[in-house]
Design a protein around this motif. Structure first.
Motif, PDB file in Angstrom:
ATOM      1  N   PHE B  21      59.804  -6.020  14.511  1.00 48.94           N
ATOM      2  CA  PHE B  21      59.480  -4.620  14.255  1.00 48.94           C
ATOM      3  C   PHE B  21      60.065  -4.183  12.915  1.00 48.94           C
ATOM      4  O   PHE B  21      59.397  -3.550  12.102  1.00 48.94           O
ATOM      5  N   ARG B  22      61.319  -4.588  12.670  1.00 46.77           N
ATOM      6  CA  ARG B  22      61.977  -4.258  11.402  1.00 46.77           C
ATOM      7  C   ARG B  22      61.231  -4.869  10.223  1.00 46.77           C
ATOM      8  O   ARG B  22      61.177  -4.302   9.149  1.00 46.77           O
ATOM      9  N   ALA B  23      60.673  -6.056  10.462  1.00 52.69           N
ATOM     10  CA  ALA B  23      59.961  -6.739   9.384  1.00 52.69           C
ATOM     11  C   ALA B  23      58.587  -6.104   9.130  1.00 52.69           C
ATOM     12  O   ALA B  23      57.839  -6.570   8.282  1.00 52.69           O
ATOM     13  N   GLY B  24      58.263  -5.065   9.899  1.00 50.44           N
ATOM     14  CA  GLY B  24      57.050  -4.307   9.608  1.00 50.44           C
ATOM     15  C   GLY B  24      55.877  -4.573  10.534  1.00 50.44           C
ATOM     16  O   GLY B  24      54.775  -4.097  10.270  1.00 50.44           O
ATOM     17  N   PHE B  25      56.089  -5.320  11.599  1.00 53.27           N
ATOM     18  CA  PHE B  25      54.975  -5.580  12.519  1.00 53.27           C
ATOM     19  C   PHE B  25      55.002  -4.538  13.633  1.00 53.27           C
ATOM     20  O   PHE B  25      55.724  -4.683  14.613  1.00 53.27           O
ATOM     21  N   HIS B  26      54.235  -3.502  13.450  1.00 57.32           N
ATOM     22  CA  HIS B  26      54.361  -2.326  14.320  1.00 57.32           C
ATOM     23  C   HIS B  26      53.262  -2.219  15.354  1.00 57.32           C
ATOM     24  O   HIS B  26      53.128  -1.208  16.008  1.00 57.32           O
ATOM     25  N   ASP B  27      52.401  -3.213  15.441  1.00 58.65           N
ATOM     26  CA  ASP B  27      51.406  -3.182  16.506  1.00 58.65           C
ATOM     27  C   ASP B  27      51.487  -4.479  17.299  1.00 58.65           C
ATOM     28  O   ASP B  27      52.011  -5.485  16.819  1.00 58.65           O
ATOM     29  N   LEU B  28      50.970  -4.420  18.510  1.00 57.23           N
ATOM     30  CA  LEU B  28      51.172  -5.509  19.455  1.00 57.23           C
ATOM     31  C   LEU B  28      50.600  -6.831  18.952  1.00 57.23           C
ATOM     32  O   LEU B  28      51.219  -7.881  19.071  1.00 57.23           O
ATOM     33  N   GLU B  29      49.395  -6.747  18.379  1.00 54.12           N
ATOM     34  CA  GLU B  29      48.730  -7.971  17.933  1.00 54.12           C
ATOM     35  C   GLU B  29      49.539  -8.687  16.841  1.00 54.12           C
ATOM     36  O   GLU B  29      49.777  -9.890  16.917  1.00 54.12           O
ATOM     37  N   SER B  30      50.008  -7.947  15.859  1.00 54.16           N
ATOM     38  CA  SER B  30      50.736  -8.628  14.780  1.00 54.16           C
ATOM     39  C   SER B  30      52.154  -9.008  15.202  1.00 54.16           C
ATOM     40  O   SER B  30      52.681 -10.029  14.778  1.00 54.16           O
ATOM     41  N   LEU B  31      52.741  -8.209  16.070  1.00 55.47           N
ATOM     42  CA  LEU B  31      54.070  -8.558  16.589  1.00 55.47           C
ATOM     43  C   LEU B  31      53.980  -9.850  17.392  1.00 55.47           C
ATOM     44  O   LEU B  31      54.850 -10.716  17.326  1.00 55.47           O
ATOM     45  N   CYS B  47      54.888 -11.779  29.735  1.00 57.07           N
ATOM     46  CA  CYS B  47      55.571 -11.074  28.652  1.00 57.07           C
ATOM     47  C   CYS B  47      54.780  -9.936  28.021  1.00 57.07           C
ATOM     48  O   CYS B  47      55.365  -9.038  27.434  1.00 57.07           O
ATOM     49  N   THR B  48      53.451  -9.973  28.111  1.00 54.85           N
ATOM     50  CA  THR B  48      52.651  -8.990  27.381  1.00 54.85           C
ATOM     51  C   THR B  48      53.039  -7.562  27.755  1.00 54.85           C
ATOM     52  O   THR B  48      53.241  -6.717  26.883  1.00 54.85           O
ATOM     53  N   ALA B  49      53.166  -7.303  29.055  1.00 50.85           N
ATOM     54  CA  ALA B  49      53.488  -5.942  29.484  1.00 50.85           C
ATOM     55  C   ALA B  49      54.890  -5.541  29.024  1.00 50.85           C
ATOM     56  O   ALA B  49      55.101  -4.404  28.597  1.00 50.85           O
ATOM     57  N   HIS B  50      55.829  -6.489  29.081  1.00 46.33           N
ATOM     58  CA  HIS B  50      57.191  -6.198  28.606  1.00 46.33           C
ATOM     59  C   HIS B  50      57.156  -5.801  27.127  1.00 46.33           C
ATOM     60  O   HIS B  50      57.789  -4.843  26.705  1.00 46.33           O
ATOM     61  N   ALA B  51      56.417  -6.585  26.336  1.00 49.62           N
ATOM     62  CA  ALA B  51      56.371  -6.328  24.900  1.00 49.62           C
ATOM     63  C   ALA B  51      55.685  -4.989  24.614  1.00 49.62           C
ATOM     64  O   ALA B  51      56.122  -4.233  23.739  1.00 49.62           O
ATOM     65  N   ALA B  52      54.640  -4.685  25.367  1.00 57.82           N
ATOM     66  CA  ALA B  52      53.939  -3.418  25.174  1.00 57.82           C
ATOM     67  C   ALA B  52      54.852  -2.240  25.499  1.00 57.82           C
ATOM     68  O   ALA B  52      54.894  -1.242  24.772  1.00 57.82           O
ATOM     69  N   ARG B  53      55.601  -2.379  26.573  1.00 56.82           N
ATOM     70  CA  ARG B  53      56.549  -1.321  26.948  1.00 56.82           C
ATOM     71  C   ARG B  53      57.594  -1.126  25.855  1.00 56.82           C
ATOM     72  O   ARG B  53      57.931  -0.009  25.484  1.00 56.82           O
TER      73      ARG B  53
END
Ligand code: FES
Lengths: 452, 96
Positions: B21-31, B47-53
């Motif tokens: 997130f700090r590196a600038g990946f602010h959406d789920l797909e790029s993260l 993991c998908t739901a955890h990451a989305a939360r």
């Protein structure tokens, strides 16, 4: 080692006291079975010369060769665990060994040797599956509460239904020992309902059930196309109507060291205890708020299983009273902060709601936790059905009041469509079954008929 | 080393998501593409739901994670013998 027929390999291993199933890919952290439902992939083993077999989905057979596939010199003691210690908080593979191209090339070659998931198979290659490609009136994906309810409705109305269930057993959550369905039966155990349904099916000629067959993909088109496979047969079916009842995946909550062997999901413990009579280790801690969790804790205590405690937010309920009487230590208003143990869980640290520091430590060898249960939306998403995000669970397949998704030919019901209990899943399943029958009926009544 | 693991298959920790997130990946797909969660054996089932939360909490709203990362067939690892030489499923279908 001994195991029972019809018992998954992972269960036989847990019963025999095996705790570490393998090592994780990057940090070589120990891994143990978590879900026993075929989705967490923490139970991968090499079985009969084939790597990466989910041992919780593979039934025991006499003479089977089961091996661990990761960790050197052994998964119990893996020197590469050092990676985890040296890496500190995290290992950034984006910047590691990128100072010069030579270093990078050497490091890549080295890492390639170390990593990877299992060795190539030594078993004879399996025979090529037979392909069956045909059209069907209705395909139901998932033989759990909702799927079976929907399929029963449709078969009763005289429709041709093909149902795929990935596991070897039909019933899904109905088979959970702590599952109860509410009104109108009020507190009826799930397996009783399953039994009733099974006896009704005898008279439904149109219902074709394939167990142990996994649906792998749904392709979009005027008619959804369903791809399913088991070891012998691959199915590619053009479905006039498709009903998706894929359920939900139980997840472990997030806390420090939440991947330590000995931590498992409440449903996994339910399955172990009620279905196979296995307790993974004692003393045991349960973490959860639902009735099913309290019921499981009570039944475990009744059977003399040593419980180090139940951590719950549920304060006043009949279940809690019973647990108090049974002498189970109860911990309210606490959350799990951290799991501790070298290779296997031996302590849980708990803290109050907003406290960063632990104020209670429970000694335990295993712990079952009730985490968020996230809907299995993937197959619906393959077909382009709309899904929406719910923060308490995950991505839920969006449906209208009939259970129809944004794709006119596809319906969804049960936990994947947001149901939170078996009772709700059953209602949704029945509703979708009826709605689907109605629309098939109106299609065949149209001039030109049959071609929905 | 103490880690909170989000994705057990690829060993992606909470720390990795924060760093991504700090590196600038602010959406789920790029993260997902940056950290590698949801790309392992289980294909994101745990993991998908955890990451989305996580992302929605960090960005203060569920709208930012309204769409899940792209899901592609096949849903489960499958033996090549199931298809070998026979079919290209979905080949006459429009890709989604
Ligand atoms: S996949 Fe086998 S324990 Fe989760």
């Amino acid at each position: 080692m001994d195991g029972f027929a019809q018992e998954p390999v992972a269960v036989a291993l847990l019963a025999a006291g095996v705790r570490i199933f393998g090592r994780s890919l990057k940090y070589h952290r120990p891994r143990g079975a978590v879900c026993l439902d075929g989705h967490c992939s923490s139970c991968l083993l090499r079985i009969d010369g084939v790597a990466n077999v989910r041992s919780c989905q593979t039934l025991c057979r006499a003479g089977m060769v089961v091996e661990r596939q990761s960790g050197w010199p052994s998964p119990k003691f893996d020197v590469l665990r050092a990676v985890d210690w040296f890496a500190g908080d995290r290992l950034d593979h984006h910047s590691l060994f990128t100072t010069s191209s030579v270093v990078n090339r050497v490091a890549t070659g080295f890492v390639r040797k170390l990593s990877g998931l299992g060795d190539p198979p030594t078993a004879e290659p399996p025979a090529i599956a037979e392909l069956r490609n045909f059209a069907a009136e209705v395909v139901v994906i998932g033989g759990g509460t909702a799927g079976l309810a929907a399929a029963s409705q449709l078969a009763e109305a005289g429709h041709q239904v093909i149902l795929f269930e990935k596991s070897h057993h039909l019933g899904g959550r109905l088979l959970d020992g702590a599952c109860r369905l509410g009104e109108p039966e009020k507190d009826q155990p799930g397996w009783e309902i399953l039994g009733q349904w099974k006896s009704q099916w005898q008279s439904h000629a149109g219902l074709e059930i394939h167990r142990g067959t996994t649906v792998l993909a749904v392709y979009e088109g005027d008619r959804p196309q369903v791809l399913a496979s088991n070891q012998e047969t691959t199915y590619l079916i053009d479905a006039q109507r498709l009903i998706i009842c894929t359920g939900a995946y139980e997840q472990l909550p997030l806390f420090i060291n939440n991947d330590l062997p000995g931590l498992l999901s409440i449903r996994a413990l339910d399955k172990l205890f009620y279905r196979y009579g296995v307790v993974p280790a004692e003393p045991l801690v349960l973490v959860g708020n639902s009735d099913r969790c309290l019921r499981l804790a009570y039944d475990l205590a009744k059977q003399g299983v040593k419980l180090a405690g139940l951590v719950t937010q549920t304060q006043a309920s009949e279940g809690i009273e019973k647990l108090k009487q049974a002498g189970v230590p109860l911990f309210f208003d606490r959350r799990v902060l951290r799991a501790r143990g070298g290779r296997w869980l031996d302590r849980l640290e708990l803290a109050g709601p907003d406290h960063p520091e632990p104020d209670l430590v429970l000694d335990c060898q295993a712990c079952a936790l009730e985490g968020p249960s996230s809907p299995a939306y993937e197959l619906a998403h393959h077909a382009g059905c709309r899904v929406s995000f719910h923060s308490h669970s995950g991505y839920v397949v969006t449906t209208n009041e009939d259970g129809r998704t944004s794709h006119g030919q596809i319906f969804a019901a049960g936990h994947c469509a947001g149901a939170l209990s078996c009772t709700e899943a059953r209602q949704q399943g029945e509703q979708v079954g009826r709605a689907c029958a109605r629309c098939l009926h109106s299609v065949s009544a149209e001039p030109g008929g049959q071609h929905g | 080393m103490a880690k909170t693991i989000i994705c057990r298959c690829e060993d992606v920790s909470l720390e990795d998501l924060i760093e991504g997130f700090r590196a600038g990946f602010h959406d789920l797909e790029s993260l997902k593409r940056y950290t590698g969660f949801s790309t392992g054996f289980c294909q994101g089932k745990s993991c998908t739901a955890h990451a989305a939360r996580f992302l929605s909490a960090l960005r203060g709203g569920d709208d930012v994670v309204a769409d899940p990362p792209r899901t592609r067939p096949l849903l489960h690892p499958t033996s090549a013998a199931s298809f070998a030489g026979q079919i290209t499923p979905g080949s006459d279908r429009k890709p989604t």
